[in-house]
Design a protein around this motif. Structure first.
Motif, PDB file in Angstrom:
ATOM      1  N   ILE A 129       5.950  -4.206 -35.582  1.00 34.09           N
ATOM      2  CA  ILE A 129       6.331  -5.001 -36.754  1.00 34.09           C
ATOM      3  C   ILE A 129       7.731  -4.617 -37.221  1.00 34.09           C
ATOM      4  CG2 ILE A 129       5.782  -5.439 -39.178  1.00 34.09           C
ATOM      5  CD1 ILE A 129       2.806  -5.235 -38.397  1.00 34.09           C
ATOM      6  N   GLU A 130       8.030  -3.319 -37.217  1.00 31.48           N
ATOM      7  CA  GLU A 130       9.351  -2.858 -37.611  1.00 31.48           C
ATOM      8  C   GLU A 130      10.418  -3.318 -36.624  1.00 31.48           C
ATOM      9  OE1 GLU A 130      10.069  -1.392 -40.411  1.00 31.48           O
ATOM     10  OE2 GLU A 130      12.192  -1.121 -39.956  1.00 31.48           O
ATOM     11  N   TYR A 131      10.087  -3.326 -35.346  1.00 30.98           N
ATOM     12  CA  TYR A 131      11.028  -3.725 -34.299  1.00 30.98           C
ATOM     13  C   TYR A 131      11.474  -5.179 -34.462  1.00 30.98           C
ATOM     14  CZ  TYR A 131      12.859  -4.620 -29.591  1.00 30.98           C
ATOM     15  OH  TYR A 131      13.651  -4.968 -28.531  1.00 30.98           O
ATOM     16  N   CYS A 132      10.574  -5.997 -34.950  1.00 30.82           N
ATOM     17  CA  CYS A 132      10.878  -7.428 -35.082  1.00 30.82           C
ATOM     18  C   CYS A 132      11.796  -7.742 -36.251  1.00 30.82           C
ATOM     19  CB  CYS A 132       9.580  -8.233 -35.231  1.00 30.82           C
ATOM     20  SG  CYS A 132       8.574  -8.269 -33.730  1.00 30.82           S
ATOM     21  N   LYS A 133      11.920  -6.834 -37.197  1.00 30.13           N
ATOM     22  CA  LYS A 133      12.762  -7.080 -38.362  1.00 30.13           C
ATOM     23  C   LYS A 133      14.226  -7.214 -37.942  1.00 30.13           C
ATOM     24  CE  LYS A 133       9.774  -4.779 -41.738  1.00 30.13           C
ATOM     25  NZ  LYS A 133       9.639  -3.659 -42.717  1.00 30.13           N
ATOM     26  N   GLY A 134      14.867  -8.242 -38.442  1.00 28.33           N
ATOM     27  CA  GLY A 134      16.265  -8.474 -38.115  1.00 28.33           C
ATOM     28  C   GLY A 134      16.494  -9.228 -36.824  1.00 28.33           C
ATOM     29  N   LYS A 135      15.424  -9.374 -36.024  1.00 30.67           N
ATOM     30  CA  LYS A 135      15.556 -10.080 -34.752  1.00 30.67           C
ATOM     31  C   LYS A 135      15.034 -11.509 -34.816  1.00 30.67           C
ATOM     32  CE  LYS A 135      15.364  -5.914 -31.884  1.00 30.67           C
ATOM     33  NZ  LYS A 135      15.376  -4.947 -32.995  1.00 30.67           N
ATOM     34  N   MET A 136      14.282 -11.801 -35.868  1.00 33.60           N
ATOM     35  CA  MET A 136      13.751 -13.156 -36.057  1.00 33.60           C
ATOM     36  C   MET A 136      13.450 -13.341 -37.531  1.00 33.60           C
ATOM     37  SD  MET A 136       9.862 -12.708 -34.524  1.00 33.60           S
ATOM     38  CE  MET A 136      10.350 -11.668 -33.152  1.00 33.60           C
ATOM     39  N   ALA A 137      13.278 -14.591 -37.925  1.00 40.24           N
ATOM     40  CA  ALA A 137      12.962 -14.898 -39.315  1.00 40.24           C
ATOM     41  C   ALA A 137      11.649 -14.240 -39.732  1.00 40.24           C
ATOM     42  CB  ALA A 137      12.874 -16.406 -39.502  1.00 40.24           C
ATOM     43  N   GLY A 138      11.535 -13.926 -41.021  1.00 43.20           N
ATOM     44  CA  GLY A 138      10.349 -13.243 -41.518  1.00 43.20           C
ATOM     45  C   GLY A 138       9.063 -13.991 -41.241  1.00 43.20           C
ATOM     46  N   TYR A 139       9.078 -15.338 -41.356  1.00 46.57           N
ATOM     47  CA  TYR A 139       7.848 -16.097 -41.142  1.00 46.57           C
ATOM     48  C   TYR A 139       7.418 -16.094 -39.678  1.00 46.57           C
ATOM     49  CZ  TYR A 139      10.893 -19.951 -39.586  1.00 46.57           C
ATOM     50  OH  TYR A 139      11.817 -20.726 -38.922  1.00 46.57           O
ATOM     51  N   LYS A 140       8.328 -15.735 -38.775  1.00 44.72           N
ATOM     52  CA  LYS A 140       7.964 -15.683 -37.352  1.00 44.72           C
ATOM     53  C   LYS A 140       7.397 -14.324 -36.944  1.00 44.72           C
ATOM     54  CE  LYS A 140      11.708 -18.810 -35.950  1.00 44.72           C
ATOM     55  NZ  LYS A 140      12.919 -18.933 -35.087  1.00 44.72           N
ATOM     56  N   ARG A 141       7.735 -13.299 -37.721  1.00 42.44           N
ATOM     57  CA  ARG A 141       7.319 -11.948 -37.322  1.00 42.44           C
ATOM     58  C   ARG A 141       5.800 -11.813 -37.359  1.00 42.44           C
ATOM     59  NH1 ARG A 141      11.701 -10.170 -40.837  1.00 42.44           N
ATOM     60  NH2 ARG A 141      10.181  -9.413 -42.358  1.00 42.44           N
ATOM     61  N   PRO A 142       5.207 -11.214 -36.335  1.00 42.74           N
ATOM     62  CA  PRO A 142       3.745 -11.016 -36.336  1.00 42.74           C
ATOM     63  C   PRO A 142       3.319 -10.162 -37.521  1.00 42.74           C
ATOM     64  CG  PRO A 142       4.693 -10.547 -34.166  1.00 42.74           C
ATOM     65  CD  PRO A 142       5.834 -10.703 -35.116  1.00 42.74           C
ATOM     66  N   ARG A 143       2.236 -10.560 -38.148  1.00 39.15           N
ATOM     67  CA  ARG A 143       1.677  -9.770 -39.250  1.00 39.15           C
ATOM     68  C   ARG A 143       0.632  -8.780 -38.760  1.00 39.15           C
ATOM     69  NH1 ARG A 143       3.023 -12.054 -44.239  1.00 39.15           N
ATOM     70  NH2 ARG A 143       5.008 -13.119 -43.915  1.00 39.15           N
ATOM     71  N   LYS A 144       0.074  -9.065 -37.584  1.00 37.15           N
ATOM     72  CA  LYS A 144      -0.919  -8.173 -37.000  1.00 37.15           C
ATOM     73  C   LYS A 144      -0.616  -8.003 -35.521  1.00 37.15           C
ATOM     74  CE  LYS A 144      -4.648  -9.246 -40.267  1.00 37.15           C
ATOM     75  NZ  LYS A 144      -4.602  -7.910 -40.917  1.00 37.15           N
ATOM     76  N   VAL A 145      -0.965  -6.823 -34.999  1.00 33.03           N
ATOM     77  CA  VAL A 145      -0.728  -6.501 -33.591  1.00 33.03           C
ATOM     78  C   VAL A 145      -1.970  -5.841 -33.026  1.00 33.03           C
ATOM     79  CG1 VAL A 145       0.678  -5.157 -31.970  1.00 33.03           C
ATOM     80  CG2 VAL A 145       1.740  -6.184 -33.998  1.00 33.03           C
ATOM     81  N   VAL A 146      -2.404  -6.291 -31.866  1.00 31.21           N
ATOM     82  CA  VAL A 146      -3.492  -5.637 -31.147  1.00 31.21           C
ATOM     83  C   VAL A 146      -3.025  -5.369 -29.715  1.00 31.21           C
ATOM     84  CG1 VAL A 146      -5.325  -6.668 -32.541  1.00 31.21           C
ATOM     85  CG2 VAL A 146      -4.528  -7.843 -30.489  1.00 31.21           C
ATOM     86  N   PHE A 147      -3.609  -4.357 -29.099  1.00 31.15           N
ATOM     87  CA  PHE A 147      -3.255  -3.988 -27.728  1.00 31.15           C
ATOM     88  C   PHE A 147      -4.463  -4.173 -26.823  1.00 31.15           C
ATOM     89  CE2 PHE A 147      -0.477  -1.545 -30.541  1.00 31.15           C
ATOM     90  CZ  PHE A 147       0.769  -1.819 -29.995  1.00 31.15           C
ATOM     91  N   ILE A 148      -4.247  -4.788 -25.672  1.00 29.87           N
ATOM     92  CA  ILE A 148      -5.307  -4.962 -24.683  1.00 29.87           C
ATOM     93  C   ILE A 148      -4.774  -4.570 -23.305  1.00 29.87           C
ATOM     94  CG2 ILE A 148      -6.462  -6.780 -25.982  1.00 29.87           C
ATOM     95  CD1 ILE A 148      -5.240  -8.829 -24.136  1.00 29.87           C
ATOM     96  N   ASP A 149      -5.677  -4.473 -22.345  1.00 28.45           N
ATOM     97  CA  ASP A 149      -5.282  -4.039 -21.001  1.00 28.45           C
ATOM     98  C   ASP A 149      -4.605  -5.143 -20.203  1.00 28.45           C
ATOM     99  OD1 ASP A 149      -8.314  -2.057 -20.723  1.00 28.45           O
ATOM    100  OD2 ASP A 149      -6.312  -1.516 -21.472  1.00 28.45           O
ATOM    101  N   GLN A 150      -5.041  -6.406 -20.435  1.00 26.31           N
ATOM    102  CA  GLN A 150      -4.496  -7.511 -19.636  1.00 26.31           C
ATOM    103  C   GLN A 150      -4.673  -8.826 -20.392  1.00 26.31           C
ATOM    104  OE1 GLN A 150      -6.345  -7.852 -15.805  1.00 26.31           O
ATOM    105  NE2 GLN A 150      -4.866  -9.334 -15.028  1.00 26.31           N
ATOM    106  N   LEU A 151      -3.632  -9.653 -20.374  1.00 26.70           N
ATOM    107  CA  LEU A 151      -3.723 -10.965 -21.013  1.00 26.70           C
ATOM    108  C   LEU A 151      -4.416 -11.950 -20.081  1.00 26.70           C
ATOM    109  CD1 LEU A 151      -0.158 -11.392 -22.577  1.00 26.70           C
ATOM    110  CD2 LEU A 151      -2.286 -10.997 -23.808  1.00 26.70           C
ATOM    111  N   PRO A 152      -5.277 -12.815 -20.633  1.00 28.16           N
ATOM    112  CA  PRO A 152      -5.889 -13.851 -19.795  1.00 28.16           C
ATOM    113  C   PRO A 152      -4.857 -14.899 -19.394  1.00 28.16           C
ATOM    114  CG  PRO A 152      -6.457 -14.204 -22.109  1.00 28.16           C
ATOM    115  CD  PRO A 152      -5.711 -12.906 -22.047  1.00 28.16           C
ATOM    116  N   ARG A 153      -4.780 -15.208 -18.099  1.00 25.66           N
ATOM    117  CA  ARG A 153      -3.792 -16.164 -17.610  1.00 25.66           C
ATOM    118  C   ARG A 153      -4.423 -17.131 -16.615  1.00 25.66           C
ATOM    119  NH1 ARG A 153       1.602 -15.113 -18.593  1.00 25.66           N
ATOM    120  NH2 ARG A 153       2.092 -13.092 -19.552  1.00 25.66           N
ATOM    121  N   THR A 154      -3.783 -18.294 -16.478  1.00 26.50           N
ATOM    122  CA  THR A 154      -4.211 -19.258 -15.464  1.00 26.50           C
ATOM    123  C   THR A 154      -3.714 -18.804 -14.097  1.00 26.50           C
ATOM    124  OG1 THR A 154      -2.201 -20.587 -15.611  1.00 26.50           O
ATOM    125  CG2 THR A 154      -3.960 -21.099 -17.174  1.00 26.50           C
ATOM    126  N   LEU A 155      -4.118 -19.527 -13.048  1.00 23.01           N
ATOM    127  CA  LEU A 155      -3.669 -19.183 -11.700  1.00 23.01           C
ATOM    128  C   LEU A 155      -2.161 -19.341 -11.555  1.00 23.01           C
ATOM    129  CD1 LEU A 155      -6.504 -20.817  -9.567  1.00 23.01           C
ATOM    130  CD2 LEU A 155      -6.173 -18.390 -10.070  1.00 23.01           C
TER     131      LEU A 155
END
Length: 514
Positions: free
Chosen positions: A465-491
């Motif tokens: 959240i701190e990293y995003c400050k100054g790099k994008m508008a406030g309304y775009k910055r994520p308010r929550k962050v979660v970590f997972i092992d792998q993102l689900p993707r299509t083929l």
């Protein structure tokens, strides 16, 4: 004819009629047009030619509108800038649009300084009032000695000429400029007059930011076309808004749901006199039932609508009489607008079935700025492919149920996950990133960043959240962050955003799975 002639004709027909009120400044139709002419002549003396761009990083004021109408008269193109964007985001837009001039408000001087030397096309900087860089022109001093007579240009400016370029974030992660022509502004005003009851004696409060298509084309320009009085609030402040409504006998106003929510939460809301209000307009996202009912108790009715930058602005409207009966609907198409709902093969779907919303109207843009491929893919045979999924009920009312392009709306601002994901992927501790909108009581939706850490990386939610400050508008910055092992993707490698939404949104609320 062109849009710039609106103020010329109004100054001739009703010179003493009230036009603009901004703080202590009050302008009648003649005075407003004279100021516009001074600026138009100043632009010409600076060598501004037809088709050249002028960018504005301005708060709401008479100056914003003077720039728009002066450029309308001489064939210049305005580029409104979202003052919530971070300097790197603005630099990209400016270098894409390549304006000759940039006008700014003194509140944004630090942003201007942060962009110094990065936008080579800008030859002239103008500050709206005192408080800017001393090397830049000061607006009032600059235009003061120019003629109030109509500018002599020696060429035609008509409805086919570009009026302004309004940037909207794209699914590729880069904003693209919707080229709104003067004719689209004209037809939008006509659509507005046919849809929402207005008289030339009304007072409209313009308090949403004018850099957005909603405030500019649902509030400011239709009322200027009609010749009514426009009351301008520089930056939205809910307490001041309530005061302005009562003191100025405001009749109409455009806002997004969260603006009305903030107003209703103030103690002074209960004692505010709304008796002058004919109706409020609400757009940007669906308006919750609780807000509608709260204002109805004060005798205020809502007219709701669905629109976008590419339709400059409206597509459908839901009248106040249907606000609760058709709760969740965005209404029926505007008078000069047609819609279709189609399946993935482009075939019309049956009533009640879901399909992508296609829009045809004289208000629909013809192109994105310097994006021929995206233009051709989005506007096909005159039909705009919105990317929104919806259905029509038995009475022809449109309901939106999804966004095929994964965009979500936070506080009335469109957020495209790809743009946020691009920034997140620059963090050395992040190996993969997916962003979705999750429900939020205040902002309707906020961003959730679903991240995969790089091998042996040590990073926290707070770090991101701190990293995003100054790099994008406030309304775009994520308010929550979660970590997972792998993102689900299509083929083919695309992130399955539906899977992420089903994983983290349960019963309309954000929830981290056990």
């Amino acid at each position: 004819m062109n849009v710039g002639e609106w103020t010329t004709r109004l100054a001739f027909r009703r010179p003493d009629a009230p036009c603009i009120k901004y703080n202590d400044l009050e302008l009648n139709q003649r005075q407003f047009n004279q100021r516009i002419n001074r600026l138009a002549n100043a632009f010409l003396e600076k060598g501004l030619q037809k088709g050249q761009r002028v960018a504005v990083l301005l708060g709401n004021s008479n100056v914003f509108l003077e720039v728009l109408f002066a450029l309308s008269k001489i064939g210049g193109i305005m580029v409104p800038l979202n003052f919530r964007l971070a300097p790197p985001e603005l630099v990209y837009i400016l270098n894409d649009a390549e304006p000759e001039m940039l006008l700014y408000s003194p509140e944004f001087l630090t942003v201007i300084e942060a962009m110094e030397g990065q936008v080579p096309s800008v030859k002239t900087l103008v500050c709206e009032m005192e408080g800017g860089n001393p090397d830049d022109l000061e607006y009032e001093a600059w235009i003061a000695d120019y003629s109030v007579e109509e500018p002599a240009i020696g060429y035609d400016v008509d409805f086919e000429d570009p009026h302004f370029i309004m940037y909207t974030s794209g699914t590729t992660g880069r904003p693209k400029g919707a080229v709104v022509r003067q004719g689209q502004t004209q037809w939008n005003a006509i659509n507005g007059m046919l849809t929402y009851p207005r008289e030339d004696t009304i007072t409209d409060l313009c308090c949403a930011p004018l850099f957005h298509i909603g405030a500019l084309h649902a509030s400011a320009t239709p009322n200027i076309y009609l010749g009514s009085r426009l009351l301008i609030q520089r930056f939205f402040d809910p307490a001041q808004t309530l005061k302005l409504i009562e003191e100025n006998q405001v009749n109409t106003m455009f806002g997004i749901p969260v603006m009305y929510l903030f107003m209703s939460q103030l103690p002074e809301f209960q004692n505010t006199d709304f008796s002058s209000v004919k109706y409020f307009l609400v757009g940007g996202s669906p308006c919750p039932k609780t807000i509608i009912e709260t204002f109805q108790e004060k005798g205020v009715a809502f007219n709701q609508g669905y629109g976008m930058t590419e339709t400059a602005t409206g597509v459908t409207a839901l009248g106040s009489e249907d606000s609760l009966r058709k709760l969740g609907s965005c209404g029926k198409p505007l008078f000069h607008t047609d819609i279709r709902l189609v399946d993935t093969a482009g075939n019309d779907v049956a009533q009640g079935e879901k399909g992508e919303v296609l829009i045809k109207s004289p208000t629909v843009i013809k192109e994105y700025w310097r994006r021929p491929e995206e233009s051709a893919n989005t506007i096909v045979a005159g039909w705009l492919h919105s990317g929104d999924i919806g259905y029509l009920d038995e009475e022809g009312y449109l309901y939106l149920v999804d966004r095929s392009k994964d965009m979500y709306i936070s506080g009335g601002e469109n957020v495209y996950p790809a743009e946020v994901e691009d920034v997140l992927m620059t963090h050395t501790a992040i190996a993969d990133a997916g962003v979705i909108g999750i429900p939020d009581e205040k902002w309707v939706e906020v961003g959730l960043a679903v991240l995969v850490k790089a091998p042996e990386a040590d990073v926290t939610e707070e770090d991101i959240i701190e990293y995003c400050k100054g790099k994008m508008a406030g309304y775009k910055r994520p308010r929550k962050v979660v970590f997972i092992d792998q993102l689900p993707r299509t083929l083919t490698g695309k992130i399955l955003k539906k899977d992420l939404r089903s994983l983290y949104i349960k019963d309309g609320k954000f929830q981290v799975p056990e």
